[in-house]
Design an enzyme around this catalytic site. Structure first.
Site, mmCIF file in Angstrom:
data_model
loop_
_atom_site.group_PDB
_atom_site.id
_atom_site.type_symbol
_atom_site.label_atom_id
_atom_site.label_comp_id
_atom_site.label_asym_id
_atom_site.label_seq_id
_atom_site.Cartn_x
_atom_site.Cartn_y
_atom_site.Cartn_z
ATOM 1 N N ASP A 40 70.316 107.418 19.154
ATOM 2 C CA ASP A 40 70.801 107.383 20.443
ATOM 3 C C ASP A 40 71.041 108.828 20.957
ATOM 4 O OD1 ASP A 40 70.912 104.734 21.232
ATOM 5 O OD2 ASP A 40 73.219 104.668 20.789
ATOM 6 N N LYS A 62 69.331 106.651 25.889
ATOM 7 C CA LYS A 62 69.483 106.279 27.216
ATOM 8 C C LYS A 62 70.387 107.397 27.920
ATOM 9 C CE LYS A 62 70.501 102.261 26.214
ATOM 10 N NZ LYS A 62 70.939 100.772 25.950
ATOM 11 N N MET A 176 82.781 107.142 30.008
ATOM 12 C CA MET A 176 81.549 107.321 31.063
ATOM 13 C C MET A 176 82.130 106.995 32.455
ATOM 14 S SD MET A 176 79.026 104.177 29.442
ATOM 15 C CE MET A 176 80.444 103.202 28.856
#
Ligand SMILES: C[S@@+](CC[C@H](N)C(=O)[O-])C[C@H]1O[C@@H](n2cnc3c(N)ncnc32)[C@H](O)[C@@H]1O
Length: 273
Positions: A40, A62, A176
């Site tokens: 990732d 991503k 996040m």
């Protein structure tokens, strides 16, 4: 990649938050013997450097608004590699089961009858807080800790248990959350949390690029803007965040150039670097 004739296996491995010394012994052993590594965006260059030369590395990262590789494609890639007989290390930041979609990938592998193993990793909340000198629980300051996501789909509002989260005796760690700091502040204050509650923003925690900004709930968004905090950043809200000043111990390489930030607490407390 060519078929090998043997049955493959996927190891869903938590790489921790960035410092290679925080890899588990099992993660380091699997990395050293992997036949292919699928990784990732959050995997630090220091950890990627541990993948032996010649071992194929597939980036499936991503970014919040740029879904380079859809989750379905990642799932299908893992099945394809395992069915071709490979020992696959699926390397994920932190812990695969903490906001990492590790559960979805494991379910997909199970559905397709692919053998898999889970290797837990040190999740960002605990590692980044520790490297910033913040004990997530502390007698007299925090009796519990809650990990939440500050990310929501599209333009949807954050859907969290605000009344439950606005607890002065709890440390709230937001993954996040960088893009929704103003909403986070507004919802928590509306739910009764004191705007002067200490808070911290930790960018690239545990790595040589770590930066930590001490602030308050009220000033979270302003502090992030002032210090140009970028992803990955973790948000810590709660009395324990004020301890970062006294307990700072980690000296990232950038510290020498003044990258460790300690804002004056809006509540009047002094926060030296
Ligand atoms: C998709 S979540 C993955 C979490 C991961 N599975 C874990 O257990 O730590 C990504 C978020 O974790 C946080 N994060 C991960 N690594 C971090 C780091 N080294 N420093 C600061 N925040 C980090 C950030 O909030 C980032 O946006």
């Amino acid at each position: 990649m060519a078929r090998t004739g043997k049955r493959g296996r996927v190891y869903l491995v938590g790489a921790g938050p960035g410092d290679p010394d925080l890899l588990t012994v099992k993660a380091a052993r699997l990395l050293a013997s992997a036949e292919v590594v699928v990784y990732d965006r959050l995997i630090s260059p220091e950890i990627l450097a541990l993948v032996p030369a010649g071992v194929p590395r597939l980036f499936v990262g991503k970014a919040s608004h740029h879904h380079h590789v859809p989750q379905e494609t990642i799932n299908a890639t893992l099945v394809r590699l395992a069915e071709a007989g490979h020992e696959v290390v699926r390397l994920k930041g932190g812990d695969p089961f903490v906001f990492g979609r590790g559960g979805e990938e494991a379910l997909h592998l199970a559905r397709y009858g692919v053998a898999f193993e889970l290797v837990p990793g040190v999740t960002a909340a605990f590692a980044c807080a520790a490297y910033a000198g913040i004990p997530v629980t502390h007698r007299g300051a925090a009796r519990s800790v809650r990990l939440v996501t500050g990310h929501c789909r599209g333009d949807q509002p954050l859907d969290l248990d605000w009344a439950g989260l606005a607890d002065p005796d709890t440390t709230l760690v937001v993954y996040m959350g960088l893009e929704n700091l103003a909403e986070l502040r507004a919802r928590l204050v509306d739910a009764g949390l004191d705007p002067a509650t200490p808070a911290a923003l930790i960018e690239s925690g545990t790595t040589p690029r770590q930066r930590c900004a001490q602030t308050t709930l009220e000033a979270l968004a302003a502090s992030a803007a002032e210090h140009a905090m970028r992803s990955p950043t973790l948000v810590v809200i709660g009395r324990v965040a004020a301890l970062a000043d006294a307990l700072a111990w980690f000296e990232p390489i950038g510290a020498a150039t003044g990258d460790v930030i300690a804002s004056e607490l809006a509540s009047g407390g002094s926060a030296g670097a």
